[in-house]
Write a protein that holds these residues in place. Structure first.
Motif: not given
Ligand SMILES: Nc1ncnc2c1ncn2[C@@H]1O[C@H](COP(=O)(O)OP(=O)(O)OP(=O)(O)O)[C@@H](O)[C@H]1O
Ligand SMILES: Nc1ncnc2c1ncn2[C@@H]1O[C@H](COP(=O)(O)OP(=O)(O)OP(=O)(O)O)[C@@H](O)[C@H]1O
Ligand SMILES: [Mg+2]
Ligand SMILES: [Mg+2]
Lengths: 245, 296, 296, 245
Positions: D109-120
């Protein structure tokens, strides 16, 4: 530049006719509501509206990737409701689309990408070679004919996409933000291509955010806001058209 | 330049298509082995049947069972032979030489000097004319020599026949599984290709390609890859069969007689790549057509 | 919420991963069948060996071979029994009842009244203590009864043993092929996934993901899918074994005796899904790591 | 909007230092030749040049997708020549990129796409939720948080890409034509995001064709022509910066 192939199958009436068309993706909030639209043959329209207003959605109805949730859609005088898949393929061969995200085939060279609509229509290879070469030179990609899309710059890809959309000399040209990745000099040159085709009898719709581009051409604007389509007059008065083309 | 036949989908060299090829190779290899096992057991059964059906073994009790009348039995044997030689149903009749009887009994009685002196029953081999019933002959024999025993080998044949038939059935079942595996493989590989090329296919649709053009490409690809894989499988099968035949020759020929395989079997093997190709083509075509219907 | 373990590659439900699962199912199923055949032939050999090794059959020629001395032989039998009963290498010894000898000869001599009067050789079954050589006992027997024949069943065992060993070897070879097929399948499926997800992987790299994170995902996926497929394969195997056992029971038990399979075999079967999983995981990890090194 | 997480690892000297860098794709014609470039910490530059001039190529050197054919490249004070793949991954986590073609993950989702660098980077999920939500609201996608990229409009995708690039508050932001698919109002709002991060200490490079955008901000221009990089002064005089940010 010359378009020297046989004309498309002729038809009566408007190129596109939408009658109270609705479109919604989730069945609830409509992206388009009660849109009426008639694009006469040999017309030219800009399509404007904020980001997310539904410009690409409207175009996708016209190139038959989506079906209206309600209302009827006529293309080249034929009602597309209930048309067979082969029939749709036939209609699609008569229009040209510049997708907002280009949709080039990465495994084909720029030349082969542009040649694709001709080859699918089984145009003789000699004609293909001549037309594609000429067109790629016009959009400034004489050097990049054999390059594959992943090795092209953003603006170069956009120009290949435009060349592919017009190579078949379609009766309907739908261009979605076709100059977003090129500078103004190239943008004007590309617009000249659309204008020439328009003068030769094609109907053209150019969706764009670029107000400075819109203000340079004396074409009416279709404006989308809140799902409603309204026709606005040209930003530039018609009298000055001769100075542009 | 033909567009649909070469360049518009990058499916020639993707992982899925190479995968079809080698998996079909393995499957055709196994199918060929299974077919051979099946044909071999079939031939074995036919061989046994042929060498046994229409034959009888008549056993006339041993000459010395009654010490007081040492010459009884040759008369019985003579009577049996006499009756059979003129019987209309009999094709051939011959007394089994004593040496052969001794050889038959060897596994049970050993081969020492002691055995060669044993009072053994006399055996008579009878071949019947094709299609005749054993009953008439049996009656005639019993009338001539009431102490004789007639064996038509049915019990033994049924016993071994069951085993061979079981093996053949398992081989056939294996071939069925392999055909199913092949179909599933092609379906899965095609779906993988479809997923990989979804965008390409969508673009082709949008510039006016027909479903048939696209499905045809996948189907032709599957046909080519599966046929090629099938040929490779046969190429692998040939030396394997050689090795197995070599191993089998080490086993006693009474256990695995060297029966020839029918021409139909070799025709079946030769057709395996084609069958695989057609099966793969069909599976690919159906899969793609069905998938395309849900697309733009 | 663990990022690498769930959401960043869409590999859970793609065609390749479902494909691994069902193919591993088929492979494990076939491996289980092959392992069973191998274990069964092994057990069969052991069964025959056990029932035959350390046993001898002594045959004392039939009593009436020399009409002049009708009572010779019981003496010989008694002598053999006497010697063997006190011999240090002998575990057990017993004279085979005449009825059993008749039964053994039945396939050859029939079972009529005539046979029951035949002069049959006397048989003595001898069981040796484990690990002793047959030579000493044989010598003692020959001294006691020079006309006796001693059979240690070696010829017969070798003959059938060859066959069973051949079958076992083919089954083992099949398992080798299956393991190779499994590895190749995982490699191909992983490559297909890599091709399908190349863009996704590139983006993950570009936002800072490490090779290990990405390879780990593919490997974990392969482990899960292959293990699941392996369990399905065993689930398929169980009823199949039942059907085969049923078929086998129709065959004579002298041909296919009902030997039990060793516990190690069942342990091997139980480990198949794990072996498949680990093999798949390793293949996926190596494949992905190697492919990633050529990427952004 | 507030960026309330811990600062990136500090470093000495320029954020980016290129020393006589060449880049060529086929080994023959160079796309970049003898490029020297030093981007100090907390700098802001536009990157201009015709379509195909090499803007995206230069940026791809900086985000470590390509290696210079010759010359040396230092990032955050570290020489990247011969760095291990894990080291490169570490460096990449400290920069944010808006790709010209967005490169969103379609299955997230848009949210998860944006969250990706943080989660990595293994940022706690509570922080992720707060930061991502706030940022998506700022770029005008409060409604589209759970939408997947294929269902977003062109301009919406571009905004998700921008949010993903800045969410980690990177010390180096590389934006390739970040406003090509949005209208001017949104474009200015997005530029304000880059300007704020620049003021907070990040170095920013924005590659663009949009001359009207460049002329609104008092930032120096890096101009590419014939493979050569030259530094040009701002189109807008620096004095007026206070009226913009
Ligand atoms: N396939 C889809 N499924 C669901 N929603 C969609 C889909 N495609 C578009 N939308 C939504 O429909 C609305 C209109 O999208 P559309 O792409 O037509 O906008 P646009 O006018 O082209 O915008 P832009 O100028 O940013 O390209 C957007 O809110 C978008 O999120
Ligand atoms: N991977 C590649 N392999 C080969 N040539 C490439 C590759 N990427 C880019 N090029 C070529 O390098 C040149 C510069 O491309 P680049 O994408 O850097 O241009 P750009 O300045 O970003 O242009 P645009 O404004 O159109 O995006 C172009 O001629 C392009 O064809
Ligand atoms: Mg759009
Ligand atoms: Mg670029």
């Amino acid at each position: 530049m010359a378009f020297n192939r046989k004309k498309n199958k002729p038809f009566e009436g408007d190129t596109v006719a939408l009658d109270t068309v609705d479109l919604s993706y989730d069945g609830a909030t409509p992206v388009l509501s009660a849109v009426n639209l008639a694009l006469p043959q040999s017309s030219f329209h800009f399509l404007t509206g904020a980001s997310g207003a539904g410009k690409s959605s409207l175009l996708s109805l016209l190139y038959l990737a989506k079906r209206p949730t309600a209302g009827s859609l006529k293309l080249f005088g034929e009602d597309v409701t209930g048309a067979s898949r082969n029939k749709l393929a036939g209609l699609r061969r008569r229009l040209g689309v510049v997708f907002q995200d280009y949709r080039l085939l990465d495994h084909l060279s720029a030349f082969d990408n542009v040649a694709l609509p001709l080859r699918i229509a089984r145009v003789p290879e000699a004609v293909v070679t001549q037309d594609v070469t000429e067109l790629l030179k016009w959009v400034g990609l004489a050097e990049q004919m054999d390059a594959h899309p992943p090795t092209l710059s953003g603006g170069q890809k956009q120009r290949v996409a435009i060349a592919r959309a017009v190579v078949n000399r379609p009766k309907l040209i739908l261009a979605d933000e076709p100059t977003g990745n090129v500078d103004d000099t190239i943008a004007v040159r590309l617009m000249a291509l659309f204008v020439e085709l328009h003068k030769l009898g094609s109907s053209v719709v150019v969706a764009t955010h670029n107000e400075s581009l819109v203000s340079r051409f004396p074409f009416p604007r279709l404006h989308l806001d809140g799902g409603r389509l309204t026709l606005l007059p040209p930003l530039k008065p018609a009298a000055s058209i001769l100075g542009e083309g | 330049m033909a567009l649909f036949g070469r360049t518009d989908l990058p499916i020639q060299k993707n992982a899925a298509s190479r995968f079809i090829q080698w998996l079909v190779m393995v499957l055709v290899f196994m199918a060929a082995i299974a077919a051979t096992v099946n044909a071999y057991t079939g031939s074995l059964l036919a061989h046994w049947n042929r060498s046994v059906t229409g034959t009888l073994t008549v056993q006339v009790p041993a000459p010395m069972e009654k010490p007081g009348k040492p010459n009884d039995v040759p008369k019985d044997v003579a009577a049996v032979l006499g009756v059979l030689k003129i019987h209309p149903d009999v094709l051939r009749v011959e007394a089994v030489p004593r040496a052969k009887v001794v050889a038959l009994l060897e596994p049970w009685l050993g081969s020492g000097e002691a055995v060669s002196d044993l009072p053994l029953p006399a055996l008579v081999d009878v071949a019947l004319k094709p299609g005749t019933d054993t009953r008439g002959v049996t009656d005639a024999i019993m009338k001539a020599a009431p102490t004789a025993l007639v064996d038509d080998h049915r019990v033994w044949l049924n016993r071994v026949g069951n085993l061979a038939e079981g093996v053949g059935m398992i081989a056939l079942a294996l071939m069925g599984i392999i055909a199913a595996a092949l179909g599933l493989t092609v379906i899965f590989a095609t779906r993988a290709s479809l997923a990989e090329f979804r965008d390409v296919i969508e673009v082709l649709h949008l510039v006016g390609a027909r479903d048939d053009d696209i499905a045809g490409q996948f189907a032709r690809r599957a046909l080519g890859q599966a046929t090629a894989g099938g040929l490779l499988g046969l190429a692998l099968y040939a030396p394997t069969l050689g090795v197995i035949a070599l191993l089998a020759r080490r086993v006693d020929t009474s256990v695995l007689p060297n029966v020839g395989l029918p021409i139909a079997h070799w025709a079946l093997l030769a057709s395996l790549p084609i069958v695989a190709g057609v099966l793969a083509m069909g599976a690919a075509h159906v899969t793609v057509r069905r998938a395309l219907r849900t697309m733009v």
